[in-house]
Design a protein around this motif. Structure first.
Motif, short mmCIF file in Angstrom:
data_model
loop_
_atom_site.label_atom_id
_atom_site.label_comp_id
_atom_site.label_asym_id
_atom_site.label_seq_id
_atom_site.Cartn_x
_atom_site.Cartn_y
_atom_site.Cartn_z
N HIS A 132 22.67 -49.29 77.78
CA HIS A 132 23.14 -49.85 79.05
C HIS A 132 24.62 -50.26 79.02
O HIS A 132 25.32 -50.01 80.01
CB HIS A 132 22.28 -51.05 79.45
N ALA A 192 26.80 -47.54 80.14
CA ALA A 192 26.72 -47.29 81.59
C ALA A 192 27.60 -48.28 82.36
O ALA A 192 28.24 -47.92 83.35
CB ALA A 192 25.27 -47.39 82.06
N LYS A 197 31.24 -47.21 81.83
CA LYS A 197 31.48 -46.00 82.62
C LYS A 197 31.67 -46.33 84.10
O LYS A 197 32.63 -45.86 84.73
CB LYS A 197 30.29 -45.04 82.45
N THR A 198 30.79 -47.15 84.66
CA THR A 198 30.88 -47.49 86.08
C THR A 198 32.14 -48.27 86.39
O THR A 198 32.81 -48.01 87.40
CB THR A 198 29.63 -48.31 86.51
N GLU A 251 19.96 -47.16 91.86
CA GLU A 251 21.30 -46.95 91.31
C GLU A 251 22.37 -47.62 92.18
O GLU A 251 23.31 -48.22 91.67
CB GLU A 251 21.59 -45.45 91.20
N ARG A 309 30.45 -41.92 79.19
CA ARG A 309 29.36 -41.10 79.74
C ARG A 309 28.89 -40.10 78.68
O ARG A 309 27.68 -39.87 78.52
CB ARG A 309 29.81 -40.35 80.99
N ASN A 336 26.94 -42.08 76.33
CA ASN A 336 25.70 -42.49 76.97
C ASN A 336 24.67 -41.36 77.00
O ASN A 336 23.51 -41.54 76.61
CB ASN A 336 26.00 -42.96 78.41
#
Length: 311
Positions: free
Chosen positions: A46, A49, A52-53, A150, A293, A296
């Motif tokens: 996690h 993620a 990345k976001t 999401e 990513r 991930n």
């Protein structure tokens, strides 16, 4: 002597047994124990993620920083909770979605393997095609559930960034999104997600199925061979194939993922999001957050397949 033979037989598997088979799965064990194992797996990846976001949101000051720098920045400002922002919502919310995704995946893969059994094609190609079609179908079905989840998780992850709305909990996110944009706000980017994630899932599962078969062949294993792989060899090969599949998929899907994340958080349209990314960073802007990513998806592929095998 008989005991030795029994022990060897128990520790060794035929090459056909290395394929996860829906008919042989213990469904209760698969869903109950799988829920626990996949939640642990999700906790491990996690933070990537979140990084990345944060990097993919166009207005973020973190957009042009290396992934490790972004990770340290989040830790410095928000502590450990910062890199796990949105995890509770994602983990709990994913449980029914994961059951839907994995059930549809295994059932459709089982059907495809049966339907392609009589076709004149190499076994590696047949398995790759069956895995790919099953992955695409599973992604399409599960997108109906995962896209709203999401959207909610993205809004929680970017809290604290300039211009981001404050939310008290995931239900508050849903209420505010529906109030501002209607129910369709929870399905921001659904069409693009379905159109891209389905081929991406087909690529992942197809690459995984083909890579696993190629690795087994390179190690000298054949369906009709007396040489049988052990459980440890099977897990090592499946983990490697999962990593290869995750790496291939991340290269192809990162640009679309960047657009979806940015659009899902704040942008008025996909076209405007794309134009802003091009204007600010050129084509490289579509690869914002590629490193986390890549990490991930590679870790996801490896841990998911090992977890799958443990079930």
């Amino acid at each position: 002597m008989a005991l030795e033979t029994e022990s060897v037989t128990r520790d060794k598997l035929s090459l056909a047994d290395t394929e996860i088979d829906w008919a042989r799965l213990d469904k209760t064990r698969f869903h109950v124990i799988g829920a626990v194992l996949f939640t642990v797996q999700q906790a491990l990846i996690h933070p990537t993620a979140v990084v990345k976001t944060r990097m993919q949101v166009a207005d973020s000051r973190l957009a042009h920083m290396p992934g490790m720098v972004v990770f340290k920045d989040i830790l410095r400002n928000d502590g450990i909770p910062g890199v796990f922002r949105g995890f509770g919502t994602s983990a709990i919310g994913s449980l029914p979605g994961r059951v839907l995704a994995l059930t549809s995946l295994e059932m459709s893969k089982d059907m495809m393997l049966k339907y392609t059994q009589g076709l004149n094609m190499p076994e590696t190609t047949r398995i790759g095609v069956a895995n790919g079609v099953a992955g695409m179908f599973s992604s399409l079905i599960s997108s109906l559930y995962f896209v709203p989840l999401e959207v909610i998780c993205q809004r929680l992850i970017v809290q604290g960034l300039p211009g981001a709305t404050f939310y008290t909990d995931p239900f508050d996110v849903a209420r505010k999104v529906i109030k501002a944009e209607g129910f369709r706000g929870l399905y921001r980017g659904f069409g693009l997600t379905a159109l891209t994630n389905s081929p991406a899932a087909a690529l992942w599962w197809g690459a995984y199925g083909a890579a696993q078969r190629i690795i087994w062949r390179s190690l000298g294993y054949r369906d009709d061979s007396e040489k049988k792989p052990s459980h440890m060899e099977m897990m090592a090969v499946q983990a490697t194939a999962g990593m290869v599949a995750g790496a291939c998929s991340s290269v192809v899907t990162t640009p679309i993922d960047t657009v979806i994340d940015d659009y899902g958080v704040a942008r008025p349209s996909i076209l405007k999001t794309t134009k802003i990314l091009l204007k600010e960073d050129g084509w490289w802007g579509f690869y914002r957050g590629f490193s986390p990513r890549f990490l991930n998806m590679s870790l996801y592929g490896t841990t998911m397949i090992v977890t799958y095998e443990l079930i």
